[in-house]
Motif scaffolding. Structure first.
Motif, PDB file in Angstrom:
ATOM      1  N   VAL A   1      -3.785  -0.185  12.420  1.00  0.00           N
ATOM      2  CA  VAL A   1      -4.579  -0.881  11.397  1.00  0.00           C
ATOM      3  C   VAL A   1      -4.795  -0.044  10.133  1.00  0.00           C
ATOM      4  O   VAL A   1      -4.837  -0.581   9.022  1.00  0.00           O
ATOM      5  CB  VAL A   1      -5.924  -1.382  11.990  1.00  0.00           C
ATOM      6  CG1 VAL A   1      -6.878  -0.229  12.297  1.00  0.00           C
ATOM      7  CG2 VAL A   1      -6.596  -2.386  11.067  1.00  0.00           C
TER       8      VAL A   1
ATOM      9  N   LEU B   1     -16.174  -4.410   1.727  1.00  0.00           N
ATOM     10  CA  LEU B   1     -16.163  -3.640   2.980  1.00  0.00           C
ATOM     11  C   LEU B   1     -16.992  -2.363   2.888  1.00  0.00           C
ATOM     12  O   LEU B   1     -16.926  -1.508   3.781  1.00  0.00           O
ATOM     13  CB  LEU B   1     -14.712  -3.289   3.363  1.00  0.00           C
ATOM     14  CG  LEU B   1     -13.790  -4.491   3.601  1.00  0.00           C
ATOM     15  CD1 LEU B   1     -12.335  -4.045   3.707  1.00  0.00           C
ATOM     16  CD2 LEU B   1     -14.203  -5.236   4.867  1.00  0.00           C
TER      17      LEU B   1
ATOM     18  N   PHE C   1     -15.155   2.620   8.066  1.00  0.00           N
ATOM     19  CA  PHE C   1     -13.842   3.091   7.616  1.00  0.00           C
ATOM     20  C   PHE C   1     -13.660   2.993   6.103  1.00  0.00           C
ATOM     21  O   PHE C   1     -12.594   3.298   5.583  1.00  0.00           O
ATOM     22  CB  PHE C   1     -12.724   2.310   8.330  1.00  0.00           C
ATOM     23  CG  PHE C   1     -12.830   0.814   8.198  1.00  0.00           C
ATOM     24  CD1 PHE C   1     -12.370   0.158   7.064  1.00  0.00           C
ATOM     25  CD2 PHE C   1     -13.402   0.051   9.218  1.00  0.00           C
ATOM     26  CE1 PHE C   1     -12.473  -1.215   6.927  1.00  0.00           C
ATOM     27  CE2 PHE C   1     -13.510  -1.336   9.093  1.00  0.00           C
ATOM     28  CZ  PHE C   1     -13.046  -1.966   7.944  1.00  0.00           C
TER      29      PHE C   1
ATOM     30  N   LYS D   1       0.836  -1.199   0.000  1.00  0.00           N
ATOM     31  CA  LYS D   1       0.000   0.000   0.000  1.00  0.00           C
ATOM     32  C   LYS D   1       0.881   1.263   0.000  1.00  0.00           C
ATOM     33  O   LYS D   1       2.087   1.187   0.226  1.00  0.00           O
ATOM     34  CB  LYS D   1      -0.916  -0.036   1.228  1.00  0.00           C
ATOM     35  CG  LYS D   1      -1.886  -1.239   1.247  1.00  0.00           C
ATOM     36  CD  LYS D   1      -2.735  -1.218   2.519  1.00  0.00           C
ATOM     37  CE  LYS D   1      -3.556  -2.492   2.665  1.00  0.00           C
ATOM     38  NZ  LYS D   1      -4.369  -2.469   3.916  1.00  0.00           N
TER      39      LYS D   1
ATOM     40  N   LEU E   1     -10.502   4.326   3.953  1.00  0.00           N
ATOM     41  CA  LEU E   1      -9.646   3.259   3.440  1.00  0.00           C
ATOM     42  C   LEU E   1      -9.398   3.437   1.939  1.00  0.00           C
ATOM     43  O   LEU E   1      -8.263   3.300   1.463  1.00  0.00           O
ATOM     44  CB  LEU E   1     -10.328   1.912   3.716  1.00  0.00           C
ATOM     45  CG  LEU E   1      -9.676   0.640   3.173  1.00  0.00           C
ATOM     46  CD1 LEU E   1      -8.308   0.412   3.818  1.00  0.00           C
ATOM     47  CD2 LEU E   1     -10.582  -0.568   3.414  1.00  0.00           C
TER      48      LEU E   1
ATOM     49  N   THR F   1      -4.689  -8.448  10.672  1.00  0.00           N
ATOM     50  CA  THR F   1      -5.082  -7.159  10.084  1.00  0.00           C
ATOM     51  C   THR F   1      -4.586  -5.974  10.923  1.00  0.00           C
ATOM     52  O   THR F   1      -4.078  -4.995  10.385  1.00  0.00           O
ATOM     53  CB  THR F   1      -6.622  -7.103   9.951  1.00  0.00           C
ATOM     54  OG1 THR F   1      -7.034  -8.196   9.131  1.00  0.00           O
ATOM     55  CG2 THR F   1      -7.084  -5.792   9.338  1.00  0.00           C
TER      56      THR F   1
ATOM     57  N   ARG G   1      -0.925 -14.958   3.656  1.00  0.00           N
ATOM     58  CA  ARG G   1      -1.649 -14.291   4.744  1.00  0.00           C
ATOM     59  C   ARG G   1      -0.916 -14.476   6.075  1.00  0.00           C
ATOM     60  O   ARG G   1      -0.868 -13.567   6.909  1.00  0.00           O
ATOM     61  CB  ARG G   1      -3.068 -14.860   4.867  1.00  0.00           C
ATOM     62  CG  ARG G   1      -3.977 -14.541   3.702  1.00  0.00           C
ATOM     63  CD  ARG G   1      -4.546 -13.143   3.772  1.00  0.00           C
ATOM     64  NE  ARG G   1      -5.441 -12.970   4.890  1.00  0.00           N
ATOM     65  CZ  ARG G   1      -6.167 -11.863   5.077  1.00  0.00           C
ATOM     66  NH1 ARG G   1      -6.109 -10.855   4.202  1.00  0.00           N
ATOM     67  NH2 ARG G   1      -6.946 -11.741   6.115  1.00  0.00           N
TER      68      ARG G   1
ATOM     69  N   TYR H   1     -12.007  -2.964  -2.658  1.00  0.00           N
ATOM     70  CA  TYR H   1     -12.495  -3.199  -1.288  1.00  0.00           C
ATOM     71  C   TYR H   1     -14.027  -3.307  -1.211  1.00  0.00           C
ATOM     72  O   TYR H   1     -14.590  -3.093  -0.146  1.00  0.00           O
ATOM     73  CB  TYR H   1     -12.002  -2.085  -0.365  1.00  0.00           C
ATOM     74  CG  TYR H   1     -10.577  -2.265   0.116  1.00  0.00           C
ATOM     75  CD1 TYR H   1     -10.159  -3.453   0.728  1.00  0.00           C
ATOM     76  CD2 TYR H   1      -9.640  -1.225  -0.002  1.00  0.00           C
ATOM     77  CE1 TYR H   1      -8.861  -3.603   1.195  1.00  0.00           C
ATOM     78  CE2 TYR H   1      -8.335  -1.383   0.464  1.00  0.00           C
ATOM     79  CZ  TYR H   1      -7.954  -2.571   1.068  1.00  0.00           C
ATOM     80  OH  TYR H   1      -6.666  -2.722   1.543  1.00  0.00           O
TER      81      TYR H   1
ATOM     82  N   ARG I   1       3.427  -7.333   8.997  1.00  0.00           N
ATOM     83  CA  ARG I   1       2.786  -6.254   9.772  1.00  0.00           C
ATOM     84  C   ARG I   1       3.315  -6.202  11.199  1.00  0.00           C
ATOM     85  O   ARG I   1       3.471  -5.122  11.771  1.00  0.00           O
ATOM     86  CB  ARG I   1       1.272  -6.441   9.764  1.00  0.00           C
ATOM     87  CG  ARG I   1       0.625  -6.085   8.426  1.00  0.00           C
ATOM     88  CD  ARG I   1      -0.816  -6.558   8.390  1.00  0.00           C
ATOM     89  NE  ARG I   1      -1.526  -6.151   7.185  1.00  0.00           N
ATOM     90  CZ  ARG I   1      -2.671  -6.696   6.787  1.00  0.00           C
ATOM     91  NH1 ARG I   1      -3.230  -7.673   7.488  1.00  0.00           N
ATOM     92  NH2 ARG I   1      -3.273  -6.270   5.679  1.00  0.00           N
TER      93      ARG I   1
ATOM     94  N   ASN J   1      -1.363  -0.404   7.622  1.00  0.00           N
ATOM     95  CA  ASN J   1      -0.793  -1.743   7.826  1.00  0.00           C
ATOM     96  C   ASN J   1      -0.021  -2.272   6.617  1.00  0.00           C
ATOM     97  O   ASN J   1       0.247  -3.458   6.502  1.00  0.00           O
ATOM     98  CB  ASN J   1      -1.862  -2.719   8.328  1.00  0.00           C
ATOM     99  CG  ASN J   1      -2.972  -2.954   7.317  1.00  0.00           C
ATOM    100  OD1 ASN J   1      -2.916  -2.443   6.193  1.00  0.00           O
ATOM    101  ND2 ASN J   1      -3.975  -3.714   7.700  1.00  0.00           N
TER     102      ASN J   1
HETATM  103  P1  DAT Z   1      -6.962  -7.529   5.666  1.00  0.00           P
HETATM  104  O1  DAT Z   1      -6.235  -6.405   4.978  1.00  0.00           O
HETATM  105  O2  DAT Z   1      -6.125  -8.138   6.762  1.00  0.00           O
HETATM  106  O3  DAT Z   1      -7.490  -8.556   4.700  1.00  0.00           O
HETATM  107  P2  DAT Z   1      -9.721  -6.589   5.907  1.00  0.00           P
HETATM  108  O4  DAT Z   1      -9.948  -7.188   4.563  1.00  0.00           O
HETATM  109  O5  DAT Z   1     -10.661  -6.956   6.994  1.00  0.00           O
HETATM  110  O6  DAT Z   1      -8.227  -6.911   6.433  1.00  0.00           O
HETATM  111  O7  DAT Z   1      -9.717  -5.000   5.799  1.00  0.00           O
HETATM  112  C1  DAT Z   1      -9.084  -4.364   4.721  1.00  0.00           C
HETATM  113  C2  DAT Z   1      -8.311  -3.179   5.238  1.00  0.00           C
HETATM  114  O8  DAT Z   1      -9.221  -2.263   5.851  1.00  0.00           O
HETATM  115  C3  DAT Z   1      -7.295  -3.505   6.335  1.00  0.00           C
HETATM  116  O9  DAT Z   1      -6.077  -3.955   5.811  1.00  0.00           O
HETATM  117  C4  DAT Z   1      -7.170  -2.187   7.026  1.00  0.00           C
HETATM  118  C5  DAT Z   1      -8.575  -1.609   6.936  1.00  0.00           C
HETATM  119  N1  DAT Z   1      -9.318  -1.886   8.172  1.00  0.00           N
HETATM  120  C6  DAT Z   1      -9.812  -3.077   8.560  1.00  0.00           C
HETATM  121  N2  DAT Z   1     -10.436  -2.991   9.742  1.00  0.00           N
HETATM  122  C7  DAT Z   1     -10.321  -1.686  10.122  1.00  0.00           C
HETATM  123  C8  DAT Z   1     -10.748  -0.942  11.248  1.00  0.00           C
HETATM  124  N3  DAT Z   1     -11.424  -1.512  12.238  1.00  0.00           N
HETATM  125  N4  DAT Z   1     -10.439   0.379  11.275  1.00  0.00           N
HETATM  126  C9  DAT Z   1      -9.752   0.956  10.270  1.00  0.00           C
HETATM  127  N5  DAT Z   1      -9.332   0.320   9.191  1.00  0.00           N
HETATM  128  C10 DAT Z   1      -9.602  -0.987   9.109  1.00  0.00           C
END
Ligand code: DAT
Ligand code: MG
Length: 151
Positions: A111, A54, A59, A11, A63, A93, A87, A51, A104, A114
């Motif tokens: 977070v 999500l 967030f 990133k 993000l 995360t 992973r 993304y 990480r 990361n």
């Molecule tokens: P990962 O990147 O480990 O697959 P994810 O898919 O759940 O995790 O989330 C994608 C990204 O979103 C993660 O790398 C960072 C951000 N993120 C996740 N949970 C968050 C939170 N609670 N607050 C802020 N950013 C968050």
């Protein structure tokens, strides 16, 4: 070796912090094979696609702003078990919960910064590779190391 592939991205924070070689080196030394790599600044719309799972999270907007805020090093890595083990190498995360020895855990603190993304399963790996790369950008070749990595 099996043709399992995963999408890994450094990133903008990881790129800006000069961690490209450190991170690429960990995947290389493990014995995984690099099949695609490029530096891109994704648009916010592209980040939203990446993304999309999500989009209901609070967030999400921040993000996507962050992912599109600078260069991202997009990669595809290949190898037996690379999705799951990638992973594992990346760590939890939230870097505060990532074990030392993970990317990480060793290199990030919070977070929201990361430093790395990795596909979380076969379906997302397939979708993310197709989103970030054209088929032509995926380079098939025989690595000289293969017989020493896999026997
Ligand atoms: P990962 O990147 O480990 O697959 P994810 O898919 O759940 O995790 O989330 C994608 C990204 O979103 C993660 O790398 C960072 C951000 N993120 C996740 N949970 C968050 C939170 N609670 N607050 C802020 N950013 C968050
Ligand atoms: Mg994820």
């Amino acid at each position: 070796a099996e043709l399992e592939r995963t999408f890994i991205a450094i990133k903008p924070d990881g790129v800006q912090r000069g961690l490209i070689s450190e991170i690429v080196s960990r995947f290389e030394r493990k014995g995984f094979k690099l099949v695609a790599i490029k530096l891109v600044v994704p648009s916010k719309e592209f980040a939203q696609k990446h993304y999309h799972d999500l989009k209901e999270r609070p967030f999400f907007s921040g993000l996507c702003d962050f992912l599109s805020s600078g260069p991202v090093l997009a990669m595809v890595w290949e190898g037996e078990g690379v999705i799951k083990y990638g992973r594992k190498m990346i760590g939890a995360t939230d870097p505060a919960k990532s074990e030392p020895g993970t990317i990480r855990g060793d290199l990030a603190v919070v977070v929201g910064r990361n430093i790395i993304h990795g596909s979380d399963g076969p379906e997302t790996a397939k979708d993310e590779i197709a989103l970030w790369f054209t088929p032509k950008e995926l380079v098939s070749y025989t690595s000289n190391e293969e017989k020493w990595v896999y026997g």
